[in-house]
Motif scaffolding. Structure first.
Motif, short mmCIF file in Angstrom:
data_model
loop_
_atom_site.label_atom_id
_atom_site.label_comp_id
_atom_site.label_asym_id
_atom_site.label_seq_id
_atom_site.Cartn_x
_atom_site.Cartn_y
_atom_site.Cartn_z
N PHE A 1 0.83 -1.20 0.00
CA PHE A 1 0.00 0.00 0.00
C PHE A 1 0.87 1.25 0.00
N ILE A 2 0.58 2.12 -0.95
CA ILE A 2 1.25 3.41 -1.04
C ILE A 2 0.61 4.35 -0.04
N THR A 3 1.43 5.08 0.71
CA THR A 3 0.90 5.92 1.77
C THR A 3 1.16 7.41 1.59
N LYS A 4 2.12 7.80 0.73
CA LYS A 4 2.46 9.20 0.61
C LYS A 4 3.27 9.42 -0.66
N GLU A 5 3.43 10.71 -1.02
CA GLU A 5 4.34 11.03 -2.11
C GLU A 5 5.76 10.60 -1.69
N SER A 6 6.42 9.87 -2.56
CA SER A 6 7.72 9.34 -2.18
C SER A 6 8.44 8.86 -3.43
N GLU A 7 9.59 8.26 -3.22
CA GLU A 7 10.32 7.57 -4.27
C GLU A 7 10.00 6.08 -4.17
N LEU A 8 9.85 5.42 -5.30
CA LEU A 8 9.55 3.99 -5.31
C LEU A 8 10.55 3.27 -6.18
N GLN A 9 11.17 2.25 -5.63
CA GLN A 9 12.09 1.41 -6.39
C GLN A 9 11.48 0.03 -6.52
N VAL A 10 11.28 -0.42 -7.76
CA VAL A 10 10.79 -1.77 -8.04
C VAL A 10 11.82 -2.43 -8.94
N GLY A 11 12.65 -3.31 -8.38
CA GLY A 11 13.74 -3.87 -9.15
C GLY A 11 14.65 -2.75 -9.62
N SER A 12 14.86 -2.65 -10.93
CA SER A 12 15.71 -1.59 -11.48
C SER A 12 14.91 -0.36 -11.90
N PHE A 13 13.61 -0.34 -11.61
CA PHE A 13 12.75 0.77 -12.02
C PHE A 13 12.57 1.74 -10.86
N HIS A 14 12.79 3.02 -11.15
CA HIS A 14 12.66 4.04 -10.12
C HIS A 14 11.59 5.05 -10.52
N PHE A 15 10.69 5.35 -9.59
CA PHE A 15 9.59 6.28 -9.85
C PHE A 15 9.51 7.33 -8.75
N ARG A 16 9.00 8.49 -9.12
CA ARG A 16 8.48 9.45 -8.15
C ARG A 16 6.97 9.28 -8.10
N LEU A 17 6.45 9.14 -6.90
CA LEU A 17 5.03 8.93 -6.72
C LEU A 17 4.35 10.24 -6.37
N PHE A 18 3.21 10.50 -7.01
CA PHE A 18 2.38 11.65 -6.67
C PHE A 18 0.98 11.14 -6.32
#
Length: 212
Positions: free
Chosen positions: A110-127
Protein backbone atom coordinates in the motif's frame (compact mmCIF):
# COMPACT_ATOMS: atom_id res chain seq x y z
CA UNK A 1 14.00 1.43 -21.32
CA UNK A 2 10.79 1.46 -23.31
CA UNK A 3 7.07 1.00 -22.77
CA UNK A 4 4.09 -0.40 -24.63
CA UNK A 5 0.47 0.75 -24.55
CA UNK A 6 -2.02 -2.14 -24.65
CA UNK A 7 -5.77 -1.32 -24.52
CA UNK A 8 -7.56 -4.04 -22.52
CA UNK A 9 -10.87 -4.86 -20.87
CA UNK A 10 -14.49 -3.79 -21.38
CA UNK A 11 -13.61 -0.10 -21.83
CA UNK A 12 -10.32 -0.69 -23.66
CA UNK A 13 -8.45 0.92 -20.79
CA UNK A 14 -4.80 1.60 -21.53
CA UNK A 15 -2.54 -0.89 -19.79
CA UNK A 16 1.14 0.01 -19.99
CA UNK A 17 4.14 -2.30 -19.75
CA UNK A 18 7.45 -0.61 -18.95
CA UNK A 19 10.48 -2.78 -19.64
CA UNK A 20 14.26 -2.60 -19.76
CA UNK A 21 17.08 -4.16 -21.74
CA UNK A 22 17.23 -7.05 -19.28
CA UNK A 23 13.61 -7.92 -20.11
CA UNK A 24 12.38 -6.95 -16.66
CA UNK A 25 8.99 -5.25 -16.66
CA UNK A 26 6.36 -3.53 -14.56
CA UNK A 27 2.69 -3.48 -15.49
CA UNK A 28 0.36 -0.52 -15.02
CA UNK A 29 -3.41 -1.03 -14.79
CA UNK A 30 -4.15 -4.46 -16.31
CA UNK A 31 -7.80 -3.74 -17.05
CA UNK A 32 -8.86 -7.08 -18.49
CA UNK A 33 -8.10 -9.80 -21.04
CA UNK A 34 -5.44 -11.31 -18.81
CA UNK A 35 -4.81 -14.09 -21.31
CA UNK A 36 -3.95 -11.56 -24.02
CA UNK A 37 -1.65 -9.63 -21.72
CA UNK A 38 0.12 -12.72 -20.39
CA UNK A 39 0.61 -14.07 -23.91
CA UNK A 40 2.11 -10.76 -25.01
CA UNK A 41 4.51 -10.81 -22.06
CA UNK A 42 5.57 -14.37 -22.87
CA UNK A 43 5.96 -13.66 -26.58
CA UNK A 44 8.25 -10.75 -25.74
CA UNK A 45 10.25 -12.78 -23.18
CA UNK A 46 9.48 -10.27 -20.43
CA UNK A 47 9.74 -10.95 -16.71
CA UNK A 48 7.19 -8.84 -14.78
CA UNK A 49 8.31 -7.52 -11.40
CA UNK A 50 5.09 -5.87 -10.13
CA UNK A 51 1.64 -4.54 -10.96
CA UNK A 52 1.30 -0.80 -10.26
CA UNK A 53 -2.28 0.47 -10.05
CA UNK A 54 -3.02 4.13 -10.62
CA UNK A 55 -6.37 3.49 -8.90
CA UNK A 56 -8.85 0.67 -8.35
CA UNK A 57 -11.79 1.34 -10.66
CA UNK A 58 -13.03 -1.86 -12.30
CA UNK A 59 -11.74 -1.04 -15.77
CA UNK A 60 -8.17 -0.80 -14.44
CA UNK A 61 -8.13 -3.99 -12.34
CA UNK A 62 -9.89 -6.71 -14.36
CA UNK A 63 -6.75 -8.76 -15.02
CA UNK A 64 -4.99 -8.17 -11.69
CA UNK A 65 -5.42 -11.76 -10.52
CA UNK A 66 -4.56 -13.27 -13.90
CA UNK A 67 -1.26 -11.39 -13.88
CA UNK A 68 -0.46 -11.71 -10.19
CA UNK A 69 -1.03 -15.47 -10.16
CA UNK A 70 0.78 -16.12 -13.44
CA UNK A 71 3.95 -14.28 -12.44
CA UNK A 72 3.72 -14.38 -8.63
CA UNK A 73 4.32 -10.63 -8.31
CA UNK A 74 3.12 -7.95 -5.87
CA UNK A 75 0.33 -5.47 -6.56
CA UNK A 76 0.78 -1.84 -5.46
CA UNK A 77 -2.19 0.43 -4.64
CA UNK A 78 -2.78 3.58 -2.60
CA UNK A 79 -3.99 2.84 0.93
CA UNK A 80 -7.07 5.05 0.50
CA UNK A 81 -8.53 2.39 -1.81
CA UNK A 82 -7.29 -0.57 0.24
CA UNK A 83 -10.60 -2.46 0.06
CA UNK A 84 -11.73 -1.52 -3.46
CA UNK A 85 -10.23 -4.56 -5.16
CA UNK A 86 -12.54 -6.83 -3.14
CA UNK A 87 -15.65 -4.63 -3.28
CA UNK A 88 -17.65 -4.42 -6.55
CA UNK A 89 -19.63 -1.48 -5.18
CA UNK A 90 -16.52 0.58 -4.53
CA UNK A 91 -14.64 -0.40 -7.70
CA UNK A 92 -17.77 0.30 -9.74
CA UNK A 93 -18.16 -3.05 -11.49
CA UNK A 94 -21.57 -3.73 -9.95
CA UNK A 95 -22.81 -0.38 -11.25
CA UNK A 96 -21.42 -0.41 -14.78
CA UNK A 97 -21.18 -4.04 -15.89
CA UNK A 98 -24.84 -4.99 -15.87
CA UNK A 99 -24.74 -7.55 -13.10
CA UNK A 100 -21.20 -8.79 -13.65
CA UNK A 101 -18.68 -8.02 -10.94
CA UNK A 102 -14.92 -7.75 -10.70
CA UNK A 103 -13.09 -8.77 -7.54
CA UNK A 104 -9.47 -9.35 -6.65
CA UNK A 105 -7.49 -10.13 -3.54
CA UNK A 106 -6.08 -7.17 -1.56
CA UNK A 107 -3.01 -5.38 -2.80
CA UNK A 108 0.33 -6.59 -1.48
CA UNK A 109 1.89 -3.14 -1.00
CA UNK A 110 0.00 0.00 0.00
CA UNK A 111 1.25 3.41 -1.04
CA UNK A 112 0.90 5.92 1.77
CA UNK A 113 2.46 9.20 0.61
CA UNK A 114 4.34 11.03 -2.11
CA UNK A 115 7.72 9.34 -2.18
CA UNK A 116 10.32 7.57 -4.27
CA UNK A 117 9.55 3.99 -5.31
CA UNK A 118 12.09 1.41 -6.39
CA UNK A 119 10.79 -1.77 -8.04
CA UNK A 120 13.74 -3.87 -9.15
CA UNK A 121 15.71 -1.59 -11.48
CA UNK A 122 12.75 0.77 -12.02
CA UNK A 123 12.66 4.04 -10.12
CA UNK A 124 9.59 6.28 -9.85
CA UNK A 125 8.48 9.45 -8.15
CA UNK A 126 5.03 8.93 -6.72
CA UNK A 127 2.38 11.65 -6.67
CA UNK A 128 -0.92 11.22 -4.82
CA UNK A 129 -3.28 12.83 -7.34
CA UNK A 130 -6.85 12.42 -6.03
CA UNK A 131 -9.95 13.94 -7.59
CA UNK A 132 -10.98 11.26 -10.07
CA UNK A 133 -10.83 8.79 -7.20
CA UNK A 134 -9.53 9.30 -3.65
CA UNK A 135 -6.54 7.00 -4.10
CA UNK A 136 -5.40 8.00 -7.58
CA UNK A 137 -1.62 7.89 -7.94
CA UNK A 138 0.62 9.09 -10.77
CA UNK A 139 3.98 7.41 -11.38
CA UNK A 140 6.69 9.62 -12.89
CA UNK A 141 9.52 7.72 -14.60
CA UNK A 142 12.33 10.15 -15.31
CA UNK A 143 14.39 7.79 -17.45
CA UNK A 144 11.69 7.57 -20.14
CA UNK A 145 10.30 11.05 -19.38
CA UNK A 146 6.83 9.59 -18.82
CA UNK A 147 4.14 10.01 -16.19
CA UNK A 148 1.70 7.11 -15.91
CA UNK A 149 -1.30 9.09 -14.74
CA UNK A 150 -4.31 6.77 -14.99
CA UNK A 151 -7.52 8.78 -15.30
CA UNK A 152 -6.21 12.05 -13.87
CA UNK A 153 -5.23 13.86 -17.08
CA UNK A 154 -6.14 13.11 -20.69
CA UNK A 155 -5.46 14.64 -24.08
CA UNK A 156 -7.58 17.82 -23.93
CA UNK A 157 -9.46 16.47 -20.94
CA UNK A 158 -9.44 15.38 -17.33
CA UNK A 159 -10.86 12.45 -15.41
CA UNK A 160 -14.52 12.40 -14.54
CA UNK A 161 -15.38 13.53 -11.03
CA UNK A 162 -18.97 12.33 -10.65
CA UNK A 163 -18.07 8.89 -9.27
CA UNK A 164 -17.91 8.11 -5.52
CA UNK A 165 -14.95 9.91 -3.98
CA UNK A 166 -14.49 12.20 -6.97
CA UNK A 167 -14.15 15.96 -6.66
CA UNK A 168 -13.50 18.48 -9.43
CA UNK A 169 -11.57 21.07 -7.42
CA UNK A 170 -9.40 18.36 -5.86
CA UNK A 171 -8.60 16.95 -9.31
CA UNK A 172 -7.62 20.33 -10.75
CA UNK A 173 -5.41 20.97 -7.73
CA UNK A 174 -3.73 17.57 -8.16
CA UNK A 175 -2.98 18.29 -11.82
CA UNK A 176 -1.70 21.81 -11.15
CA UNK A 177 0.39 20.84 -8.11
CA UNK A 178 2.01 17.65 -9.36
CA UNK A 179 1.70 17.17 -13.12
CA UNK A 180 1.98 20.64 -14.62
CA UNK A 181 5.39 21.30 -12.95
CA UNK A 182 6.89 18.31 -14.79
CA UNK A 183 9.06 19.04 -17.88
CA UNK A 184 6.92 20.06 -20.84
CA UNK A 185 8.14 17.16 -22.99
CA UNK A 186 7.00 14.61 -20.40
CA UNK A 187 4.74 12.01 -22.03
CA UNK A 188 1.40 11.59 -20.26
CA UNK A 189 0.51 7.89 -20.48
CA UNK A 190 -3.15 8.19 -19.60
CA UNK A 191 -5.80 5.59 -18.91
CA UNK A 192 -7.90 6.20 -22.01
CA UNK A 193 -7.25 7.64 -25.44
CA UNK A 194 -4.04 8.99 -26.88
CA UNK A 195 -0.76 9.63 -25.14
CA UNK A 196 -0.15 13.37 -24.83
CA UNK A 197 2.50 15.61 -23.26
CA UNK A 198 2.53 18.07 -20.39
CA UNK A 199 3.38 20.85 -22.83
CA UNK A 200 0.42 20.05 -25.07
CA UNK A 201 -1.97 20.12 -22.12
CA UNK A 202 -0.53 23.39 -20.84
CA UNK A 203 -1.52 25.09 -24.08
CA UNK A 204 -4.59 23.21 -25.31
CA UNK A 205 -6.44 21.60 -22.41
CA UNK A 206 -9.63 23.64 -21.83
CA UNK A 207 -9.82 22.59 -18.16
CA UNK A 208 -6.41 24.02 -17.29
CA UNK A 209 -5.63 27.71 -17.09
CA UNK A 210 -2.58 29.87 -16.55
CA UNK A 211 0.01 27.67 -18.25
CA UNK A 212 -0.07 28.86 -21.86
Amino acid sequence: MDWKQIPLGPLQTNCYVLFNENKEAVIFDPGGHGDILNTWLIDNSLSPQAVLLTHAHFDHIGAVEDVRQKWNIPVYLHETENDWLMDPEKNGSSRFLGGATIKAEPADVFITKESELQVGSFHFRLFHTPGHSPGSVSFYHKETETVFSGDVLFENGIGRTDLPGGDYETLIKSINDFLMPLPEDTAVACGHGNVTTIGNEMTSNPFLHGFS
